[in-house]
Structure formats: C-alpha cells, structure tokens
Motif scaffolding. Structure first.
Motif, PDB file in Angstrom:
ATOM      1  N   SER A  25      14.202  30.083  50.625  1.00 12.87           N
ATOM      2  CA  SER A  25      15.325  30.918  50.188  1.00 12.87           C
ATOM      3  C   SER A  25      16.182  30.212  49.143  1.00 12.87           C
ATOM      4  CB  SER A  25      16.182  31.333  51.387  1.00 12.87           C
ATOM      5  OG  SER A  25      16.672  30.210  52.088  1.00 12.87           O
ATOM      6  N   VAL A  26      16.529  28.969  49.390  1.00 14.93           N
ATOM      7  CA  VAL A  26      17.360  28.225  48.441  1.00 14.93           C
ATOM      8  C   VAL A  26      16.619  28.004  47.127  1.00 14.93           C
ATOM      9  CG1 VAL A  26      18.492  26.014  47.982  1.00 14.93           C
ATOM     10  CG2 VAL A  26      18.735  27.097  50.219  1.00 14.93           C
ATOM     11  N   THR A  27      15.327  27.664  47.222  1.00 12.52           N
ATOM     12  CA  THR A  27      14.542  27.445  46.007  1.00 12.52           C
ATOM     13  C   THR A  27      14.434  28.720  45.179  1.00 12.52           C
ATOM     14  OG1 THR A  27      13.219  25.774  47.159  1.00 12.52           O
ATOM     15  CG2 THR A  27      12.337  26.629  45.095  1.00 12.52           C
ATOM     16  N   ALA A  28      14.168  29.838  45.834  1.00 16.12           N
ATOM     17  CA  ALA A  28      14.037  31.113  45.121  1.00 16.12           C
ATOM     18  C   ALA A  28      15.352  31.527  44.473  1.00 16.12           C
ATOM     19  CB  ALA A  28      13.549  32.201  46.079  1.00 16.12           C
ATOM     20  N   VAL A  29      16.447  31.394  45.204  1.00 15.52           N
ATOM     21  CA  VAL A  29      17.756  31.771  44.661  1.00 15.52           C
ATOM     22  C   VAL A  29      18.116  30.888  43.461  1.00 15.52           C
ATOM     23  CG1 VAL A  29      20.234  31.807  45.129  1.00 15.52           C
ATOM     24  CG2 VAL A  29      18.638  32.751  46.800  1.00 15.52           C
ATOM     25  N   ALA A  30      17.950  29.580  43.612  1.00 13.93           N
ATOM     26  CA  ALA A  30      18.291  28.665  42.521  1.00 13.93           C
ATOM     27  C   ALA A  30      17.443  28.939  41.283  1.00 13.93           C
ATOM     28  CB  ALA A  30      18.106  27.223  42.982  1.00 13.93           C
ATOM     29  N   SER A  31      16.159  29.158  41.477  1.00  9.72           N
ATOM     30  CA  SER A  31      15.258  29.418  40.352  1.00  9.72           C
ATOM     31  C   SER A  31      15.595  30.740  39.670  1.00  9.72           C
ATOM     32  CB  SER A  31      13.801  29.430  40.821  1.00  9.72           C
ATOM     33  OG  SER A  31      13.433  28.183  41.381  1.00  9.72           O
ATOM     34  N   LEU A 119      12.711  40.092  47.254  1.00  8.76           N
ATOM     35  CA  LEU A 119      13.010  41.524  47.336  1.00  8.76           C
ATOM     36  C   LEU A 119      14.518  41.780  47.309  1.00  8.76           C
ATOM     37  CD1 LEU A 119      10.385  42.648  50.005  1.00  8.76           C
ATOM     38  CD2 LEU A 119      10.381  43.225  47.568  1.00  8.76           C
ATOM     39  N   LEU A 120      15.270  40.979  48.044  1.00  9.73           N
ATOM     40  CA  LEU A 120      16.722  41.133  48.066  1.00  9.73           C
ATOM     41  C   LEU A 120      17.333  40.807  46.707  1.00  9.73           C
ATOM     42  CD1 LEU A 120      17.616  39.635  51.576  1.00  9.73           C
ATOM     43  CD2 LEU A 120      17.709  42.030  50.880  1.00  9.73           C
ATOM     44  N   LEU A 121      16.834  39.754  46.084  1.00  9.25           N
ATOM     45  CA  LEU A 121      17.334  39.391  44.758  1.00  9.25           C
ATOM     46  C   LEU A 121      17.066  40.503  43.752  1.00  9.25           C
ATOM     47  CD1 LEU A 121      16.250  35.632  44.540  1.00  9.25           C
ATOM     48  CD2 LEU A 121      18.598  36.492  44.594  1.00  9.25           C
ATOM     49  N   GLY A 122      15.853  41.027  43.796  1.00 11.40           N
ATOM     50  CA  GLY A 122      15.468  42.041  42.831  1.00 11.40           C
ATOM     51  C   GLY A 122      16.214  43.350  42.992  1.00 11.40           C
ATOM     52  N   LYS A 123      16.348  43.827  44.236  1.00 16.41           N
ATOM     53  CA  LYS A 123      16.952  45.138  44.466  1.00 16.41           C
ATOM     54  C   LYS A 123      18.474  45.087  44.594  1.00 16.41           C
ATOM     55  CE  LYS A 123      15.111  48.390  44.602  1.00 16.41           C
ATOM     56  NZ  LYS A 123      14.657  49.288  43.505  1.00 16.41           N
ATOM     57  N   VAL A 124      18.983  44.084  45.282  1.00 19.25           N
ATOM     58  CA  VAL A 124      20.418  44.036  45.577  1.00 19.25           C
ATOM     59  C   VAL A 124      21.212  43.270  44.527  1.00 19.25           C
ATOM     60  CG1 VAL A 124      22.145  43.331  47.285  1.00 19.25           C
ATOM     61  CG2 VAL A 124      19.923  44.213  48.044  1.00 19.25           C
ATOM     62  N   VAL A 125      20.708  42.104  44.136  1.00 20.66           N
ATOM     63  CA  VAL A 125      21.463  41.253  43.216  1.00 20.66           C
ATOM     64  C   VAL A 125      21.249  41.641  41.761  1.00 20.66           C
ATOM     65  CG1 VAL A 125      21.872  38.877  42.451  1.00 20.66           C
ATOM     66  CG2 VAL A 125      21.371  39.338  44.862  1.00 20.66           C
ATOM     67  N   PHE A 126      19.994  41.706  41.332  1.00 20.99           N
ATOM     68  CA  PHE A 126      19.708  41.966  39.921  1.00 20.99           C
ATOM     69  C   PHE A 126      19.403  43.434  39.623  1.00 20.99           C
ATOM     70  CE2 PHE A 126      18.252  37.489  40.643  1.00 20.99           C
ATOM     71  CZ  PHE A 126      19.316  36.895  39.969  1.00 20.99           C
ATOM     72  N   ARG A 127      19.271  44.253  40.675  1.00 17.85           N
ATOM     73  CA  ARG A 127      19.065  45.697  40.542  1.00 17.85           C
ATOM     74  C   ARG A 127      17.923  46.037  39.565  1.00 17.85           C
ATOM     75  NH1 ARG A 127      23.073  48.286  43.136  1.00 17.85           N
ATOM     76  NH2 ARG A 127      24.989  47.131  43.579  1.00 17.85           N
ATOM     77  N   LEU A 128      16.784  45.420  39.808  1.00 17.40           N
ATOM     78  CA  LEU A 128      15.623  45.686  38.965  1.00 17.40           C
ATOM     79  C   LEU A 128      15.022  47.048  39.321  1.00 17.40           C
ATOM     80  CD1 LEU A 128      13.835  42.194  39.112  1.00 17.40           C
ATOM     81  CD2 LEU A 128      15.341  43.072  37.317  1.00 17.40           C
ATOM     82  N   PRO A 129      14.509  47.757  38.326  1.00 19.34           N
ATOM     83  CA  PRO A 129      13.898  49.067  38.608  1.00 19.34           C
ATOM     84  C   PRO A 129      12.551  48.896  39.322  1.00 19.34           C
ATOM     85  CG  PRO A 129      13.577  48.470  36.304  1.00 19.34           C
ATOM     86  CD  PRO A 129      14.511  47.440  36.874  1.00 19.34           C
ATOM     87  N   GLY A 130      12.206  49.877  40.145  1.00 21.91           N
ATOM     88  CA  GLY A 130      10.924  49.824  40.838  1.00 21.91           C
ATOM     89  C   GLY A 130      10.914  48.813  41.969  1.00 21.91           C
ATOM     90  N   TRP A 131       9.703  48.353  42.286  1.00 17.97           N
ATOM     91  CA  TRP A 131       9.522  47.400  43.383  1.00 17.97           C
ATOM     92  C   TRP A 131       8.572  46.286  42.969  1.00 17.97           C
ATOM     93  CZ3 TRP A 131      12.314  47.364  47.792  1.00 17.97           C
ATOM     94  CH2 TRP A 131      13.045  48.515  48.090  1.00 17.97           C
TER      95      TRP A 131
END
Length: 254
Positions: A25-31, A119-131
């Motif tokens: 989790s920390v590695t993914a968030v930092a990256s 998934l959380l970063l993409g949808k909640v934080v960065f609001r990327l379209p799609g999945w």
C-alpha cells in the motif's frame, strides 16, 4: 494439513500481517503520487498500474517476502522450539511445505492489498475513467504464483539462520540481482526465482516503468503464463526439498 493449521495459528496475530499490508500500500501510494506530481497518468489505468507495480515488483515485494520469512521462522529459533519441531512425527518435507504455504498466504494478501490500493487510487483519488483492465487481475494471480518460489527460497535461508537480519540482507541482494538481470534482458535468468518474480510483475504492462528502464516486461500470453507456473512449481519443489534435507541432517540446534 495439521502442520499448516499450526503455522496459521502462529501467524494469526503476528506483525507479519501489518507488514504485508504496509509494503504494497505504501509503495503503491508513493509511486502513484510521484507519477501524478510529475505529469499524471497519460494512459489512464495502464499508467497507474505500471507506476504502482514498478518499484514494488522490482524491489519491495522481494524484500518484503524476505522479512516475512524471517518473521515466520523466528519462533522456531527461540529457546528449544527447534528441537520440539524436529521431534514432531511429521515428514520433513511437510514441515518445510507448511512454512512455504504460510508465506504464500501472506504473499496473496500482499497482492490483494496492492490491487485494492490501485483501485482506490484510480477511482477515489485520481478519478480515472473506466476500470483497471482485466489483464492486470490475471497478472496479480500470476504474481502470487511467482511469489511462492521466493517464499520457499527465503524460507530455506531463514531455516538455516538464527539471525533475523542475515536472511533479509541476503534476500535484498538476491532481489537486486534479479532486477539487474531482468533489466539486462537475460532470458535464461527466468530460472532464477527472484528474476522470475520481477519479470512476472511486469507482464501485460507493455514496457516496465513506462518504457523508461529497458526492463523486459513481456506481453501477457498463455505461453508466458504457463512458463511462470511451470518454473514456479519446479523452483518451489527444489527449495522445499533442500529445506527438508537440511531438517533431516540437523535434528537439533548446536
């Protein structure tokens, strides 16, 4: 099955679960945050996945598994626990396999945490379209498979050493060597467990780190998936047999 249940009981309230959650989790968030700050995700979910899995797959996953192996073996190297384990009426290969299975469960948890974080970063934080593309779910399964021989190798190292730190240091060196071999595109190095793991994390991404590092990240195909499974099974079996042989030769700690 009994020895595996015993291992699960040992790690049930272990700090290993906290570590297994923090590393991915920390590695993914930092990256991901670093990538966002330097220009965002031009290719949407693909860019997010490549950024998140890059450092994690090349370094942090291998090192994390090394630390987890030392944690799982720590109890056996305390007091007379080794002698008690050796006295059990259980085949040596079953004892070795139980440790590897416990580590494999932790590795599965780590990959699940990474996937959920992305998934959380993409949808909640960065609001990327799609999945997130479906192929990355398949890659996650293969990463778990490729983690098992590294778990087995680190288990073998931790079984032989009373030191908590020494197997971790060796694991760090072996992980770095695997990343270097992958960057050099030495195809034959896939028979090396740590290189196989790093290679598997980059499957389906088109090019590792967005093409900037030159690391070999092959397309996800039936052939690449089959190769990963076959090599993982073979390498795991070798490590388990090596650990079992050590058990048979060493009934007690000197």
């Amino acid at each position: 099955m009994g020895v595996f249940i015993a291992e699960l009981i040992k790690i049930r309230r272990s700090a290993a679960w906290i570590l297994a959650a923090l590393v991915p989790s920390v590695t993914a968030v930092a990256s991901a945050v670093g990538a966002w700050a330097s220009g965002g995700f031009e290719d949407g979910w693909n860019s997010l996945w490549i950024r998140s899995i890059g450092l994690y797959g090349m370094l942090m996953l291998g090192v994390g598994l090394s630390v987890l192996a030392s944690l799982v073996w720590r109890a056996e190297h305390t007091g007379n626990n080794w002698n008690a384990m050796a006295a059990q009426p259980v085949a040596a290969w079953r004892l070795a396999s139980a440790k590897v299975l416990a580590l494999a469960l932790l590795a599965t948890f780590m990959q699940a945490v990474l996937l959920l974080t992305v998934l959380l970063l993409g949808k909640v934080v960065f609001r990327l379209p799609g999945w997130l593309p479906a192929r990355y779910y398949a890659v996650s399964v293969l990463v778990v498979v490729a983690s098992v021989p590294v778990c087995a190798a680190q288990s073998a190292l931790s079984a032989r050493s009373r030191s908590f730190v020494l197997p971790v240091v060796i694991g760090f060196v072996l992980t770095c060597a695997g990343a270097v071999l992958l960057a050099m595109k030495v195809r034959a190095a896939l028979i090396y467990a740590y290189c196989l793991l790093a290679h598997t994390t980059q499957l389906g991404s088109g090019s590792a780190f967005g093409g900037g590092s030159g690391a070999d990240a092959s397309a996800l195909t039936i052939q690449s998936a089959t190769l990963t499974v076959v090599l993982s099974v073979a390498l795991t079996a070798l490590c388990v047999l090596a650990t079992a042989r050590y058990f048979n030769r060493t009934d007690t700690h000197a």
